[in-house]
Structures are given as structure tokens and as C-alpha cells.
Design an enzyme around this catalytic site. Structure first.
Site, PDB file in Angstrom:
ATOM      1  N   GLN A 152      18.495  28.584  37.367  1.00  0.00           N
ATOM      2  CA  GLN A 152      19.724  28.736  38.156  1.00  0.00           C
ATOM      3  C   GLN A 152      19.503  30.006  38.971  1.00  0.00           C
ATOM      4  O   GLN A 152      19.656  31.107  38.462  1.00  0.00           O
ATOM      5  CB  GLN A 152      20.957  28.836  37.251  1.00  0.00           C
ATOM      6  CG  GLN A 152      22.241  29.252  37.975  1.00  0.00           C
ATOM      7  CD  GLN A 152      22.616  28.334  39.127  1.00  0.00           C
ATOM      8  OE1 GLN A 152      22.513  27.120  39.042  1.00  0.00           O
ATOM      9  NE2 GLN A 152      23.021  28.915  40.252  1.00  0.00           N
ATOM     10  N   MET A 281      25.202  22.703  41.009  1.00  0.00           N
ATOM     11  CA  MET A 281      24.445  23.607  41.883  1.00  0.00           C
ATOM     12  C   MET A 281      23.708  22.751  42.895  1.00  0.00           C
ATOM     13  O   MET A 281      22.988  21.812  42.529  1.00  0.00           O
ATOM     14  CB  MET A 281      23.471  24.450  41.048  1.00  0.00           C
ATOM     15  CG  MET A 281      22.612  25.396  41.885  1.00  0.00           C
ATOM     16  SD  MET A 281      23.627  26.655  42.723  1.00  0.00           S
ATOM     17  CE  MET A 281      22.671  26.884  44.228  1.00  0.00           C
ATOM     18  N   GLU A 282      23.896  23.124  44.164  1.00  0.00           N
ATOM     19  CA  GLU A 282      23.470  22.284  45.286  1.00  0.00           C
ATOM     20  C   GLU A 282      21.985  22.391  45.608  1.00  0.00           C
ATOM     21  O   GLU A 282      21.608  22.471  46.773  1.00  0.00           O
ATOM     22  CB  GLU A 282      24.314  22.644  46.511  1.00  0.00           C
ATOM     23  CG  GLU A 282      24.120  24.081  47.060  1.00  0.00           C
ATOM     24  CD  GLU A 282      25.001  25.149  46.434  1.00  0.00           C
ATOM     25  OE1 GLU A 282      25.413  24.984  45.269  1.00  0.00           O
ATOM     26  OE2 GLU A 282      25.279  26.152  47.110  1.00  0.00           O
ATOM     27  N   HIS A 306      31.397  17.882  46.063  1.00  0.00           N
ATOM     28  CA  HIS A 306      31.222  19.283  46.454  1.00  0.00           C
ATOM     29  C   HIS A 306      29.737  19.602  46.680  1.00  0.00           C
ATOM     30  O   HIS A 306      29.355  20.132  47.726  1.00  0.00           O
ATOM     31  CB  HIS A 306      31.824  20.174  45.370  1.00  0.00           C
ATOM     32  CG  HIS A 306      31.695  21.638  45.631  1.00  0.00           C
ATOM     33  ND1 HIS A 306      32.704  22.391  46.173  1.00  0.00           N
ATOM     34  CD2 HIS A 306      30.659  22.495  45.438  1.00  0.00           C
ATOM     35  CE1 HIS A 306      32.304  23.645  46.301  1.00  0.00           C
ATOM     36  NE2 HIS A 306      31.058  23.731  45.852  1.00  0.00           N
ATOM     37  N   HIS A 310      27.517  20.486  50.289  1.00  0.00           N
ATOM     38  CA  HIS A 310      26.659  21.642  50.575  1.00  0.00           C
ATOM     39  C   HIS A 310      25.416  21.245  51.384  1.00  0.00           C
ATOM     40  O   HIS A 310      24.780  22.119  51.980  1.00  0.00           O
ATOM     41  CB  HIS A 310      26.205  22.307  49.272  1.00  0.00           C
ATOM     42  CG  HIS A 310      27.149  23.337  48.731  1.00  0.00           C
ATOM     43  ND1 HIS A 310      27.611  24.404  49.473  1.00  0.00           N
ATOM     44  CD2 HIS A 310      27.710  23.481  47.496  1.00  0.00           C
ATOM     45  CE1 HIS A 310      28.407  25.156  48.713  1.00  0.00           C
ATOM     46  NE2 HIS A 310      28.489  24.616  47.508  1.00  0.00           N
ATOM     47  N   ASP A 384      27.204  38.302  42.149  1.00  0.00           N
ATOM     48  CA  ASP A 384      27.660  37.141  41.390  1.00  0.00           C
ATOM     49  C   ASP A 384      29.181  37.079  41.250  1.00  0.00           C
ATOM     50  O   ASP A 384      29.715  36.163  40.654  1.00  0.00           O
ATOM     51  CB  ASP A 384      27.022  37.119  39.997  1.00  0.00           C
ATOM     52  CG  ASP A 384      25.688  36.384  40.026  1.00  0.00           C
ATOM     53  OD1 ASP A 384      25.397  35.748  41.057  1.00  0.00           O
ATOM     54  OD2 ASP A 384      24.962  36.434  39.033  1.00  0.00           O
ATOM     55  N   ARG A 566      29.209  26.030  30.423  1.00  0.00           N
ATOM     56  CA  ARG A 566      29.802  26.172  31.765  1.00  0.00           C
ATOM     57  C   ARG A 566      30.861  27.262  31.691  1.00  0.00           C
ATOM     58  O   ARG A 566      31.878  27.120  30.998  1.00  0.00           O
ATOM     59  CB  ARG A 566      30.412  24.838  32.199  1.00  0.00           C
ATOM     60  CG  ARG A 566      30.983  24.869  33.582  1.00  0.00           C
ATOM     61  CD  ARG A 566      31.554  23.520  33.965  1.00  0.00           C
ATOM     62  NE  ARG A 566      32.175  23.568  35.259  1.00  0.00           N
ATOM     63  CZ  ARG A 566      32.873  22.578  35.783  1.00  0.00           C
ATOM     64  NH1 ARG A 566      33.020  21.448  35.098  1.00  0.00           N
ATOM     65  NH2 ARG A 566      33.409  22.702  36.973  1.00  0.00           N
ATOM     66  N   MET A 567      30.626  28.351  32.419  1.00  0.00           N
ATOM     67  CA  MET A 567      31.442  29.555  32.212  1.00  0.00           C
ATOM     68  C   MET A 567      32.921  29.320  32.457  1.00  0.00           C
ATOM     69  O   MET A 567      33.767  29.828  31.731  1.00  0.00           O
ATOM     70  CB  MET A 567      30.903  30.683  33.101  1.00  0.00           C
ATOM     71  CG  MET A 567      29.523  31.140  32.644  1.00  0.00           C
ATOM     72  SD  MET A 567      28.918  32.576  33.531  1.00  0.00           S
ATOM     73  CE  MET A 567      28.290  31.824  35.019  1.00  0.00           C
ATOM     74  N   LYS A 568      33.192  28.525  33.481  1.00  0.00           N
ATOM     75  CA  LYS A 568      34.592  28.241  33.804  1.00  0.00           C
ATOM     76  C   LYS A 568      35.327  27.585  32.626  1.00  0.00           C
ATOM     77  O   LYS A 568      36.539  27.750  32.483  1.00  0.00           O
ATOM     78  CB  LYS A 568      34.598  27.310  35.022  1.00  0.00           C
ATOM     79  CG  LYS A 568      35.943  26.749  35.370  1.00  0.00           C
ATOM     80  CD  LYS A 568      35.865  25.745  36.507  1.00  0.00           C
ATOM     81  CE  LYS A 568      37.080  24.840  36.439  1.00  0.00           C
ATOM     82  NZ  LYS A 568      37.078  23.819  37.477  1.00  0.00           N
TER      83      LYS A 568
END
Ligand code: BES
Ligand code: ZN
Length: 621
Positions: A152, A281-282, A306, A310, A384, A566-568
Site C-alpha cells: 500500500q 486503492m486505485e 470510486h 480514479h 497521510d 480497514r482503519m475506517k
């Protein structure tokens, strides 16, 4: 920049100079002196040692005759050899120094190159703790067949697995050869070439910024979703994933119809293990996705829309610095919603935007004034830290404002022209504004004033011109929620049987942060929210149940926060636990026992929450 823009900026008294904004404070690279044009990677994946060892050969475009140094970004890399290559491929060793590491930026690698070599090759090894890589043992994967590796790189982690100019201002094409053990498929943000023996090869012919460099490796299967799209996942998951993302071709056609041809050849998606720190992640030609978007009913596919978006906003036209990240994320959130509207209808698109907008309004209250600007002052936010709702939702809201003022026909054509004009370039907010002024605002006078534009881009908060669509279902939900909260409607009598996921999210988002224990127990008994398999519902429900004092949800919350990286999704659960001494002790014990299984970014983010809970308990409570 045009003088008019400068003068207008002076008028609203920016807290920083615009000249500063064009520099990237998060990179040691000096792109005005020399630029990487192409990179050749030769990488060996050593799973037992958790090391990538290899070489990168950088093709250079020297721009300053007086330059004598090539400055690169690295983090925790062991540099083994640096050499210049001449046209015939003969190598000559170059002297270099690796500076002491800066905690945020890593170590500057300074290579003495007074002869301006056209190619420089660096042999290096990554650290097992590389911030941009996660190595998983086979037991941590779904099928437990083979170990797994994924990268990442955004924002500034490419430098932890490749020495390079790690700034989005520099774009380069790349080719790669990866050596991996038998049975391991390697994927990169590039087109796959036919494998030869144990070597898997890749080619990215388009110039991309470094944060789009990506690699993943594991026991993977592929299932086509159309001639130019496919899903990759562990074999046991690939079918469910292909079903969930089966509308991808329709999404692509929609976006092409609006904004012009897809320019990257294939669009493939890789489903990662649950420890992946983001939703998506795109990475070009190979979007990386969290498995938490596989809800079974396509309710969370806006993440795919989404990442696909990108391919125009972000990968084709890229923010030149992290301060300009809203050019990527805001434009993409706007395009994402247009895709959802075209494929799933206006009601769903409006519901998704209103949920996001409400979240933004709520979160805005705890952001500094500078963080509330679309284009904040550089250096005052970490690279970040850009992942706030401001860049995403305020950015998209600004484009919705323009769309409303100029009308869809004009605005769609404008945006398509913008993507064409800046294709394969990295640009600043001010370059975007110059183009906007000349090609939209001044071409259609009387629709929007320059003052209004500046309010959106440079002022904190939300301008008065920010409006939201009316969503009839939400009006009914507000009424039902109010009656439930005042006790005039029992939980089982909520008209929720037909609520879709977004309607549930809206219901939950506007519950108190800490409902009463009786309210939580009643809702759970009637609607089994603690058992929801939908990660977005769990992320809103579990923290509220914890805050309400319902300790029966603790084991489910613990299991969720340990499984999902996944942090969110995982941080809100930690924050809720951290609000009481008993909860904090419980979460800390769980974290301590399992922290080795987290992604480095997630681990750091959790440590920050726990540290803050000890230092300022009142800030979390
Ligand atoms: N590019 C971002 C992820 C990112 C941003 C990583 C900044 C590191 C720093 C990606 O496109 C993204 O926005 N992902 C979202 C998806 C969502 C908003 C639909 C996510 O991960 O939640
Ligand atoms: Zn994004």
C-alpha cells in the site's frame, strides 16, 4: 499561475504563500534538477525472511546542467550497491550517502552523479517491517494455502519498498520482473506479460506517480467479469467477489460515456485479506479492495465505482502534492456518485451522498480551520492525514455546486475537457483553478462568481451555497427515529423491514453517540444489529452499543476489530472501548496479543488511539 488568481488569493488572505504550495514537503526528490522517466524493477520475494531483494534501474531526465546529485526517498531500505549504466550496459560504481532517518520522511539517499548518467541502478533489500508492505503467514489467509504479500504505497510508502522520487509530481512508466515461489501468483499495478519459469513480468507503459506502484502475491484465482475486466481473489472467495462486482463493465461504459475512453487497457480487481488498511486503492489496472465490501447484496459497491473513477480523476489527472489531494479524492467522489446514479438510480445516489455529507458536517466540527479547507496550507497536515472527509465530500460537493449552476450538459462536457487537457499530468489546485476560470466560469458568465469559487476552495467550513437533495425515505426515517427515541414507538414497530443498507446507515448515524442501554438492547433484540454481516452497519452499531454499556457485544466487537484491518471500520471500535478504563484494558489486551497480525499502518493508528486514551482520557470519552 495567472495574476488574477494571485490577486484574488491575496484578497481572501491565505495563511500561506501559494509559491509554497507547489513544493512537495514530503519528498527529498528535487524534480526541477532531475526526473525519473522510467523504472525497471527486478524483485525477488522472500516470504520466510519477509524481504523483497532486488534492483531498480532508473532512467533519468537531467534538467539542470549544474546538478551533481540524484536525491531519492527511502525508508528502512538496506542499500547494497549503486551504479551508473552506460549505453552498452557497462556499470560503474557511484558514491552515495544514506542520511539518518526522519520519522515521517525516511532517509534521503544522495547519489553523487556529476556525469549525469542516463541510467542508475540500485541494489537493495526491504526491511521485514517496511511500512508499505504487509506479509501474512498462510494461516492468516482465507484458504490457508500459501503466504500472502501486498503493498500500500499511498501516500508516502512506496519508498519503503523501492528507492525512488516518491512525490506525485513525478510520473514514470515501469516494467518489472518478479521471482516468486511456485504456486504464488504475483500481481502489480501494470499489465501482466506471459510468465517465464519462476519469473512473472509486468509492464506499465503509462507515466504514473510513485504512489500507484503496487504489488501483491499469494495463491490467487482469476474470474472474468467481462472481456476487459476480472476479479482476483483467493480461490474460495473468487466467485462471491465476481458476483458482487459483476456490474463493473456497466460502470466502465457509463464513465466512458461521460468522460471519454478508459485509457488503461484492462481493469482488474484484487480482493485482499481483511487486514487491508483501506476500503480500496486505485492501483492502475489492478484495483485493490477490502473483502468487507463483499456484503452479498452489492450494497457497498460504491467503493468499486470510486476506485474505477480514479482511472480518470487521480490516475490520469493527478494531484501534484498531498496538499492538493482533493483533486483526486473530491473529483473521484463526485464521479463515483454519477456512476452509482447511472447504474443503480438517483435514489441510491442521493442517499449515499446525503449519508456522506451528514458525516462530513459532523466530523468538520472536530477539524482545525486549516483542515476544513479543500486546499489547506502545506506542512500543517501530515501526508497521510489527507484522508479526511473534507477532500472527499466537500470536494465532491463543490463539483455538485458547479453542476447545479452550469447544468449537466455544460458541466459534463467541461469535466471531460479537463480530463483530456491534463491527461497524464500532475497538477496543483491553482492550475485546476486557472483552467476552471478560463473554460467554465468566464465562458458562461453570470452563473457563478469567482468569489463563490474561492469560498469553496480556500475557506474553512461549508459555504452557504452547499445544498443537499431531498430524500423522502430519510424524512420518514427521521420521524420514526424521533418517536423511538422519545419512547412513543417500540423498536420492533420501526418501519425498517424494507430499509436498504443506506437507509439503515442514515438511521444509525443520527442516533445519539451513546444511546441508553435500554435503547440499544431493544434495537438489537428487534433487528439483530450486532449480528449484521454488513461492515458499514457494524461500524456504526458496535461503538454505540459499547458506549451504551452493553458488554454483551464486547466479544463480537473484539472479533471484528481483530479480523478487520480497514482503519475506517476498526478504529471506531477501539475509540469506543478506550472511553472507559475497563473497555480500554480489554481493547489493549486484545491488541497486545494480536498486534503482529495487523498491517503496519493500522497498527500505528491503533497505537495512537490507545496512547491518546492514556494521555487525555477526557478527549476520547
Ligand atoms: N486512494 C484512496 C485511499 C488512500 C487515500 C490511501 C489516501 C492512502 C492515502 C482510495 O481511493 C479511497 O479513497 N478509498 C476509500 C474508498 C471510499 C471513499 C469509497 C476507502 O478506503 O475508504
Ligand atoms: Zn479515492
Amino acid at each position: 499561475m495567472r495574476l488574477s488568481t494571485l490577486l484574488a488569493l491575496a484578497a481572501i488572505a491565505l495563511p500561506y504563500s501559494v509559491a509554497d504550495a507547489a513544493q512537495d514537503p514530503y519528498s527529498y526528490a528535487e524534480p526541477d534538477t532531475v526526473r525519473v522517466r522510467h523504472a525497471e524493477l527486478d524483485l525477488a520475494l522472500d516470504f520466510p525472511a519477509r524481504v523483497i531483494a532486488g534492483t531498480v534501474t532508473l532512467e533519468l531526465d537531467w534538467r539542470d546542467a549544474k546538478a551533481s546529485t540524484l536525491s531519492l526517498d527511502t525508508r528502512d531500505l538496506a542499500i547494497e550497491r549503486v551504479e551508473a549504466l552506460d549505453g552498452a550496459g557497462h556499470a560503474q560504481a557511484l558514491r552515495y550517502t544514506l542520511a539518518a532517518p526522519d520519522a515521517e520522511l525516511g532517509s534521503k539517499l544522495s547519489i553523487a552523479a556529476p556525469g549525469h548518467p542516463a541510467r542508475v541502478r540500485i541494489a537493495y533489500r526491504t526491511a521485514p517491517t517496511a511500512s508499505g508492505l504487509q506479509w501474512l503467514d498462510r494461516e492468516q489467509t482465507a484458504d490457508k494455502r500459501a503466504p500472502f504479500l501486498f503493498s500500500q504505497s499511498q501516500s508516502i510508502h512506496a519508498r519503503s519498498w523501492i528507492p525512488l522520487q516518491d512525490t506525485p509530481a513525478v510520473r514514470f512508466s515501469y516494467a518489472a520482473r518478479a521471482h516468486a515461489p511456485a504456486g504464488i501468483s504475483v500481481l502489480m499495478s501494470a499489465l501482466r506479460q506471459p510468465a517465464q519459469g519462476d519469473v512473472q513480468s509486468f509492464s506499465q507503459p503509462q507515466p504514473i506517480p510513485s504512489y500507484l506502484l503496487a504489488i501483491a502475491a499469494g495463491a490467487l484465482a482469476e474470474q472474468a467479469t467481462s472481456p476487459r475486466t476480472a476479479v482476483w481473489a483467493e480461490p474460495s472467495q473468487v466467485q462471491a467477489a465476481a458476483r458482487e462486482f459483476g456490474d463493473i463493465e456497466q460502470m466502465m461504459r457509463t464513465t466512458e460515456h461521460l468522460y471519454g475512453a478508459y485509457r488503461w487497457g484492462r481493469y482488474d480487481m484484487l480482493v485482499l485479506p481483511p487486514s487491508f488498511p483501506f476500503g480500496g486503492m486505485e492501483n492502475p489496472e489492478m484495483t485493490f479492495l477490502t473483502p468487507t465490501v463483499i456484503a452479498g447484496d452489492k450494497s457497498l459497491v460504491s467503493v468499486v465505482a470510486h476506485e474505477l473513477a480514479h482511472s480518470w480523476s487521480g490516475n490520469l489527472v493527478t494531484s501534484a502534492t498531498w496538499r492538493d489531494i482533493w483533486l483526486n479524492e473530491g473529483f473521484t467522489t463526485y464521479v463515483e456518485n454519477r456512476i452509482i446514479e447511472a447504474v443503480y438510480g438517483k435514489t441510491q445516489a442521493d442517499e449515499e451522498f446525503v449519508v456522506a455529507a451528514d458525516e462530513l458536517k459532523h466530523k468538520m466540527q472536530s477539524l482545525s480551520e486549516n483542515q476544513q479547507r479543500l486546499a489547506p496550507a502545506p506542512r500543517e497536515v501530515g501526508a497521510d492525514d489527507a484522508l479526511t472527509d473534507v477532500a472527499y465530500v466537500k470536494g465532491a460537493w463543490f463539483l455538485r455546486f458547479l453542476e447545479a449552476r452550469f447544468g449537466r450538459t455544460v458541466f459534463d462536457a467541461y469535466l471531460r475537457g479537463y480530463f483530456d487537457h491534463f491527461a497524464f499530468q500532475s497538477i496543483t489546485t491553482e492550475q485546476m483553478l486557472d483552467y476552471l476560470r478560463a473554460n467554465l466560469i468566464e465562458k458562461h458568465p453570470g452563473k457563478a462568481s469567482w468569489d463563490e469559487i474561492e469560498q469553496w476552495v480556500y475557506a474553512p467550513g461549508l459555504p452557504a451555497t452547499a445544498t443537499l437533495p431531498a430524500v423522502p425515505a430519510f424524512v420518514a426515517i427521521d420521524a420514526a427515529r424521533a418517536r423511538f427515541l422519545d419512547g412513543s414507538l417500540v423498536a420492533a414497530a420501526l418501519p425498517a423491514t424494507g430499509w436498504n443498507t443506506h437507509e439503515w446507515l442514515y438511521f444509525l448515524d443520527h442516533l445519539p453517540e451513546a444511546p441508553t442501554l435500554a435503547q440499544v438492547q431493544a434495537l438489537d433484540a428487534a433487528w439483530q444489529l450486532s449480528q449484521s454481516a454488513n461492515a458499514e452497519i457494524g461500524m456504526r452499531w458496535l461503538p454505540r452499543a459499547i458506549r451504551a454499556g452493553d458488554s454483551t457485544v464486547w466479544p463480537a466487537a473484539r472479533a471484528t476489530m481483530l479480523r478487520i484491518g480497514r482503519m475506517k471500520l476498526t478504529l471506531p471500535i477501539y475509540r469506543a472501548f478506550a472511553a472507559t478504563p475497563a473497555g480500554l484494558a480489554y481493547a489493549e489486551a486484545a491488541f497486545k496479543a494480536h498486534k503482529a497480525e495487523y498491517h503496519p499502518l493500522t497498527r500505528q493508528a491503533i497505537e495512537k488511539v490507545l496512547r491518546k486514551a492514556h494521555a487525555q482520557p477526557e478527549a476520547i470519552r
